[in-house]
Design a protein around this motif. Structure first.
Motif, PDB file in Angstrom:
ATOM      1  N   ASN A 460       0.821  -1.210   0.000  1.00  0.00           N
ATOM      2  CA  ASN A 460       0.000   0.000   0.000  1.00  0.00           C
ATOM      3  C   ASN A 460       0.857   1.264   0.000  1.00  0.00           C
ATOM      4  O   ASN A 460       0.484   2.276  -0.604  1.00  0.00           O
ATOM      5  CB  ASN A 460      -0.936  -0.009   1.206  1.00  0.00           C
ATOM      6  N   ASP A 461       1.995   1.238   0.676  1.00  0.00           N
ATOM      7  CA  ASP A 461       2.882   2.399   0.670  1.00  0.00           C
ATOM      8  C   ASP A 461       3.363   2.706  -0.746  1.00  0.00           C
ATOM      9  O   ASP A 461       3.464   3.877  -1.147  1.00  0.00           O
ATOM     10  CB  ASP A 461       4.086   2.163   1.588  1.00  0.00           C
ATOM     11  N   PHE A 462       3.701   1.670  -1.492  1.00  0.00           N
ATOM     12  CA  PHE A 462       4.122   1.835  -2.891  1.00  0.00           C
ATOM     13  C   PHE A 462       3.018   2.505  -3.694  1.00  0.00           C
ATOM     14  O   PHE A 462       3.265   3.429  -4.482  1.00  0.00           O
ATOM     15  CB  PHE A 462       4.453   0.458  -3.468  1.00  0.00           C
ATOM     16  N   MET A 463       1.780   2.084  -3.483  1.00  0.00           N
ATOM     17  CA  MET A 463       0.655   2.648  -4.233  1.00  0.00           C
ATOM     18  C   MET A 463       0.384   4.090  -3.837  1.00  0.00           C
ATOM     19  O   MET A 463       0.043   4.925  -4.688  1.00  0.00           O
ATOM     20  CB  MET A 463      -0.588   1.784  -4.018  1.00  0.00           C
ATOM     21  N   ALA A 464       0.510   4.395  -2.553  1.00  0.00           N
ATOM     22  CA  ALA A 464       0.276   5.776  -2.110  1.00  0.00           C
ATOM     23  C   ALA A 464       1.267   6.729  -2.768  1.00  0.00           C
ATOM     24  O   ALA A 464       0.911   7.848  -3.152  1.00  0.00           O
ATOM     25  CB  ALA A 464       0.372   5.860  -0.591  1.00  0.00           C
ATOM     26  N   ALA A 470       1.038  10.677  -9.630  1.00  0.00           N
ATOM     27  CA  ALA A 470      -0.040  10.915 -10.593  1.00  0.00           C
ATOM     28  C   ALA A 470      -0.631  12.308 -10.401  1.00  0.00           C
ATOM     29  O   ALA A 470      -0.932  13.006 -11.392  1.00  0.00           O
ATOM     30  CB  ALA A 470      -1.123   9.850 -10.421  1.00  0.00           C
ATOM     31  N   ARG A 471      -0.785  12.732  -9.171  1.00  0.00           N
ATOM     32  CA  ARG A 471      -1.336  14.059  -8.908  1.00  0.00           C
ATOM     33  C   ARG A 471      -0.409  15.143  -9.461  1.00  0.00           C
ATOM     34  O   ARG A 471      -0.859  16.140 -10.038  1.00  0.00           O
ATOM     35  CB  ARG A 471      -1.552  14.226  -7.403  1.00  0.00           C
ATOM     36  N   ARG A 472       0.896  14.916  -9.315  1.00  0.00           N
ATOM     37  CA  ARG A 472       1.862  15.883  -9.847  1.00  0.00           C
ATOM     38  C   ARG A 472       1.845  15.896 -11.381  1.00  0.00           C
ATOM     39  O   ARG A 472       1.905  16.962 -12.008  1.00  0.00           O
ATOM     40  CB  ARG A 472       3.254  15.536  -9.329  1.00  0.00           C
ATOM     41  N   ALA A 473       1.745  14.694 -11.980  1.00  0.00           N
ATOM     42  CA  ALA A 473       1.712  14.618 -13.441  1.00  0.00           C
ATOM     43  C   ALA A 473       0.448  15.259 -13.994  1.00  0.00           C
ATOM     44  O   ALA A 473       0.457  15.828 -15.100  1.00  0.00           O
ATOM     45  CB  ALA A 473       1.796  13.163 -13.887  1.00  0.00           C
ATOM     46  N   GLU A 551      -5.611   7.283  -2.394  1.00  0.00           N
ATOM     47  CA  GLU A 551      -4.521   7.467  -1.428  1.00  0.00           C
ATOM     48  C   GLU A 551      -5.020   7.228  -0.011  1.00  0.00           C
ATOM     49  O   GLU A 551      -4.304   6.644   0.819  1.00  0.00           O
ATOM     50  CB  GLU A 551      -3.912   8.852  -1.559  1.00  0.00           C
ATOM     51  N   THR A 552      -6.232   7.642   0.286  1.00  0.00           N
ATOM     52  CA  THR A 552      -6.805   7.390   1.613  1.00  0.00           C
ATOM     53  C   THR A 552      -6.931   5.893   1.866  1.00  0.00           C
ATOM     54  O   THR A 552      -6.610   5.398   2.963  1.00  0.00           O
ATOM     55  CB  THR A 552      -8.185   8.062   1.728  1.00  0.00           C
ATOM     56  N   ILE A 553      -7.378   5.160   0.848  1.00  0.00           N
ATOM     57  CA  ILE A 553      -7.481   3.695   0.987  1.00  0.00           C
ATOM     58  C   ILE A 553      -6.118   3.094   1.293  1.00  0.00           C
ATOM     59  O   ILE A 553      -5.960   2.278   2.206  1.00  0.00           O
ATOM     60  CB  ILE A 553      -8.075   3.079  -0.295  1.00  0.00           C
ATOM     61  N   PHE A 554      -5.106   3.524   0.544  1.00  0.00           N
ATOM     62  CA  PHE A 554      -3.784   2.926   0.706  1.00  0.00           C
ATOM     63  C   PHE A 554      -3.146   3.288   2.042  1.00  0.00           C
ATOM     64  O   PHE A 554      -2.361   2.523   2.595  1.00  0.00           O
ATOM     65  CB  PHE A 554      -2.874   3.324  -0.452  1.00  0.00           C
ATOM     66  N   LYS A 555      -3.510   4.443   2.578  1.00  0.00           N
ATOM     67  CA  LYS A 555      -2.928   4.865   3.854  1.00  0.00           C
ATOM     68  C   LYS A 555      -3.670   4.298   5.059  1.00  0.00           C
ATOM     69  O   LYS A 555      -3.102   4.220   6.159  1.00  0.00           O
ATOM     70  CB  LYS A 555      -2.912   6.393   3.935  1.00  0.00           C
ATOM     71  N   THR A 556      -4.913   3.912   4.874  1.00  0.00           N
ATOM     72  CA  THR A 556      -5.727   3.491   6.026  1.00  0.00           C
ATOM     73  C   THR A 556      -6.032   2.000   6.055  1.00  0.00           C
ATOM     74  O   THR A 556      -6.455   1.484   7.085  1.00  0.00           O
ATOM     75  CB  THR A 556      -7.055   4.272   6.048  1.00  0.00           C
ATOM     76  N   THR A 557      -5.852   1.300   4.945  1.00  0.00           N
ATOM     77  CA  THR A 557      -6.104  -0.141   4.921  1.00  0.00           C
ATOM     78  C   THR A 557      -4.973  -0.869   5.623  1.00  0.00           C
ATOM     79  O   THR A 557      -3.801  -0.607   5.368  1.00  0.00           O
ATOM     80  CB  THR A 557      -6.220  -0.651   3.473  1.00  0.00           C
ATOM     81  N   TYR A 558      -5.305  -1.792   6.513  1.00  0.00           N
ATOM     82  CA  TYR A 558      -4.242  -2.494   7.226  1.00  0.00           C
ATOM     83  C   TYR A 558      -3.473  -3.409   6.273  1.00  0.00           C
ATOM     84  O   TYR A 558      -4.054  -4.007   5.361  1.00  0.00           O
ATOM     85  CB  TYR A 558      -4.785  -3.284   8.425  1.00  0.00           C
TER      86      TYR A 558
END
Length: 785
Positions: A460-464, A470-473, A551-558
């Motif tokens: 998940n850290d990799f995905m975040a 992507a937001r920057r691009a 990003e919220t999913i990737f940061k909050t999913t265990y």
């Protein structure tokens, strides 16, 4: 003369001995009784039969059953037998193994004992063992939950308002608080909870002993030989406790917990070796499958009792027994000897013994002596068979090794090669240095076929991080550089440009350009999966909102939680991007790379069996289009590595069977490769390929440039703490040292081909015709087609 322990009262074990023509112990080498079956599914069946036989005789006993992937077939067979007990085919099976079919076991009188649990972890997490035993054992088997002893960390010592996170934080449990004074209020809470956990463990042990101990124990064996979480070095009198693990165990658990970054911080609550052996009448069974387990199985079964061999604690139990497959039994001294005795005329068996004798004696094959050969268990029998032809056989082995190197130097040409891989790095880890020798020959054609999306290996850290890129691009690049158009040809053109610009970034050491291209691919994928109604040309707000949500999913999913299907698809698609980058390095565009995403791969703990319609027919269609002369496959006949390798091989084999039936083409050759999970013996290889230091460096460079999701080695091998490319290089060098030993440094250094003189690694491959390959695989059940 064979010496055998007195057999137990188990009719199932006696039936197994008779059916397979084996004893349950060959002394003096084997210190524990052992029964061998042909494959992983058969292992599940006989273990289920042994368990239900025990339940018939102990309807109110206590049982401890394993978690993880190992008991998959045990669980399925136990449920099947209980559900079909009255059917004629099941009654016939029961009678075959000596079980009384008129006495259907009831499991609601048993006391279930959970063996172990990670700590800290929430019991409601789907990757906790507490969740596992509730889902796969208590209800499906019909246990009474009120009679179960369970380990739920959420119910151990926490006071009102406390959570595991609020007490332990991100750093995990500090066991030094057992012996030192706390420095602040937070450490006081931790010390108090740690004491509560220790008290729980003592109470858990007392409750088990109050039941008379464990009557039936079934467990797997870890890469370091651990039983439960009793790792190498555990005291044989150990009891239930909270303890640390070792690297091998952490690496093996990384897949369950979402990466070694997580498993490395987890402690474990485990019953002890003394807990398992407390009941002297306990039936303690250890199950193991596959060649990768063969070395540790040999150590466990043949070693004298000692703390470095956890399984040796079972030696005093008369009802202890290993149930293993032929692959896992591959290194057992006496059984290997009997296999040789049955095939004593096979030159390959001669070669294996002579190679082993040479390696053990640190000599070349040409110089290994009769006396050195006789030191091996089967050496005297080999010498008897060879008689005066010992030197002739020795020379034949040497010539075969030299011929294998010659074949490894001969580059294929005019071939249509259909490369297959279970995961996206398998081809490069399995045989990239060999492939690099002829990949640019225009007379060859290549099709790279990735059969699963590999999403389980993406954190998940990799995905975040990719969300941020992507937001920057999105701010810096026009929509045309990433827009998903819904047209296959146009979309492939967009994706191809992204790969090429990423490679430009690597060439120019422009990290920003590389990150931008990854971000653009991420945007393309997010729109493809989530954004049918975005209307991005007018308003980018929905795109930003979707990135924020992801990003919220990737940061909050265990870590370790099974992802929803769209997230799985997104993670897998980034692994597919990495494969496209790899082949882009070597001049192959997206038209050469195929992502099949076979449907059996769903992220469940028990991967489904391949199905003909869903998993085989797409491969068959590809074979029809490509008309290959060579098919490559991760060669894992018994599921020694990840079970995905084994199941992909079955799907490829079934597709090839059907293709041959359609076309009559019996000339296809199969190249079998192995990568970081287990290895070929020098005798069983067909091609030995020289690998230079430059090629080893290129392997590592390509891996690190292409497979960013694997760069941090979040899901490493238990054999090496680092990226798979470094382990693959280590294996190549080890095989070079073996070949150098067997043929002599002078032979390599004086070889007329500079590729041999430059070699500092060797790659092993096998080449099979279709009949040989099919003989190594299981036909898929026609009923699923």
């Amino acid at each position: 003369m064979d010496v055998c322990l007195a057999s137990t009262g188990s009719v199932v074990e006696r039936a197994l001995q008779e059916h397979y023509g084996q004893k349950d112990r060959y002394a003096p080498a084997e210190k524990l009784r052992t029964l061998v079956v042909e494959n992983f599914p058969a292992l599940g069946k006989v273990t289920a039969l042994r368990f239900l036989e025990w339940v018939q005789g102990h309807p109110e006993g206590s049982v401890a059953l394993p978690t993880g992937k190992t008991p998959e077939h045990f669980i399925k067979w136990t449920q099947h037998l209980l559900e079909t007990w009255e059917r004629p085919e099941t009654r016939s099976l029961l009678e075959t193994y000596g079980i009384e079919p008129g006495l259907k076991p009831r499991l609601d009188g048993l006391h279930f004992v959970q063996i172990d649990e990670f700590y800290p972890i929430h019991g409601w997490q789907t990757n906790s063992f507490f969740h596992y035993v509730n889902k796969y054992y208590l209800t499906p088997f019909g246990f009474d939950p009120n009679k179960a002893l369970l380990i739920n960390p959420d119910e151990i010592g926490l006071r009102e308002g406390e959570t595991l996170e609020s007490v332990w934080g991100e750093d995990g449990v500090d066991l030094s608080l057992r012996t030192r004074a706390p420095r602040n209020a937070a450490e006081q809470r931790r010390q108090r909870l740690l004491a509560e956990v220790d008290d729980f463990c003592s109470d858990y042990e007392s409750r088990i002993r109050a039941l008379g101990g464990i009557g039936f124990f079934l467990g797997g064996i870890g890469p370091d030989g651990h039983i439960g979480f009793n790792v190498r070095g555990s005291d044989h009198y150990s009891t239930t406790r909270l303890c640390e693990t070792n690297y091998e165990t952490q690496a093996a658990a990384a897949g369950d917990l979402g990466g070694i970054e997580v498993s490395g911080k987890r402690l474990v609550i485990t019953i002890g070796l003394g807990t398992i052996t407390y009941n002297p009448e306990a039936a303690a069974l250890i199950i193991a499958a596959g060649e990768a387990k063969a070395p540790i199985v040999k150590t466990a079964i043949e070693s004298e009792a000692g703390n470095q061999v956890p399984a040796s604690a079972l030696q005093p139990l008369k009802n202890a027994c290993f149930f293993i497959t032929t692959g896992a039994a591959k290194s057992l001294t006496e059984r290997r000897h009997r296999e040789f005795a049955a095939n004593a005329e096979d030159p390959a068996e001669h070669g294996r013994i002579l190679i082993d004798a040479a390696l053990q004696s640190h000599k070349t094959v040409a110089r290994v002596t009769r006396e050195e050969t006789a030191r091996l268990r089967s050496g005297p029998l080999l010498l008897e068979k060879l008689g005066t032809d010992f030197e002739v056989s020795r020379e034949a082995v040497q010539l075969r090794l030299q011929e294998k190197i010659r074949r490894g130097l001969t580059n294929p040409t005019g071939e249509r090669i259909f490369h297959t891989a279970p995961h996206h790095d398998d081809i490069m880890l399995g045989y990239l240095p060999y492939l690099l020798q002829f990949i640019h020959d225009p007379a060859n054609s290549h099709s790279f076929n990735y059969l699963t999306s590999g999403f389980n290996a993406v954190t998940n850290d990799f995905m975040a991080t990719r969300c941020r890129w992507a937001r920057r691009a999105l701010v810096t690049e026009p929509a045309a550089t990433w827009l998903h158009l819904g047209d296959a040809a146009a979309d492939q053109g967009v994706r191809q440009v992204q790969v090429q610009r990423y490679l430009d970034g690597l060439a120019n050491q422009d990290e920003t350009l590389c990150e931008t291209q990854v971000g653009l691919r991420f945007l393309h994928l997010v729109q493809e999966i989530f954004g049918d109604s975005w209307g991005v040309a007018d308003d980018l707000t929905p795109v930003r909102d979707q990135l924020d949500a992801l990003e919220t999913i990737f940061k909050t999913t265990y870590p370790g939680k099974k992802d929803a299907a769209p997230i799985q698809k997104l993670k897998g698609a980034l692994r597919e991007w990495e494969a496209e980058v790899l082949w882009g390095h070597l001049g192959f565009g997206l038209g050469h790379v195929r992502h099949e995403r076979l449907g059996f791969y769903k992220g469940d703990i028990f991967t489904e069996e391949p199905e003909v319609n869903r998993d085989v027919k797409p491969l068959l269609e590809r074979l029809r289009r490509e008309k290959p002369t060579v098919v490559t496959v991760a060669f894992d006949p018994e599921g020694s590595g990840p079970d995905t390798h084994y199941k992909v091989m079955q799907a490829v084999a079934e597709a090839l069977r059907r293709y041959r039936d359609e076309t009559g083409d019996n000339q296809i050759r199969v190249w079998g490769y192995r990568n970081v999970w287990y290895r070929f013996h020098a005798e069983e290889t067909d091609l030995i390929v020289p690998v230079s230091l430059g090629q080893i460096a290129e392997l590592n460079t390509l891996f690190m440039n292409a497979f960013a999701s694997q760069r941090e080695a979040s899901f490493p091998s238990y054999a090496y703490q680092g990226p798979f490319s470094e382990l693959a290089a280590q294996i190549l060098v080890e095989q070079y040292e073996h070949v150098k030993q067997l043929l002599g440094a002078e032979w390599l250094q004086n070889h007329p081909d500079p590729r041999v003189r430059a070699a500092r690694g060797f790659q092993y491959l096998v080449e099979m015709d279709l009949d040989t390959f099919f003989g190594k695989t299981r036909a898929l059940k026609r009923s699923i087609g």
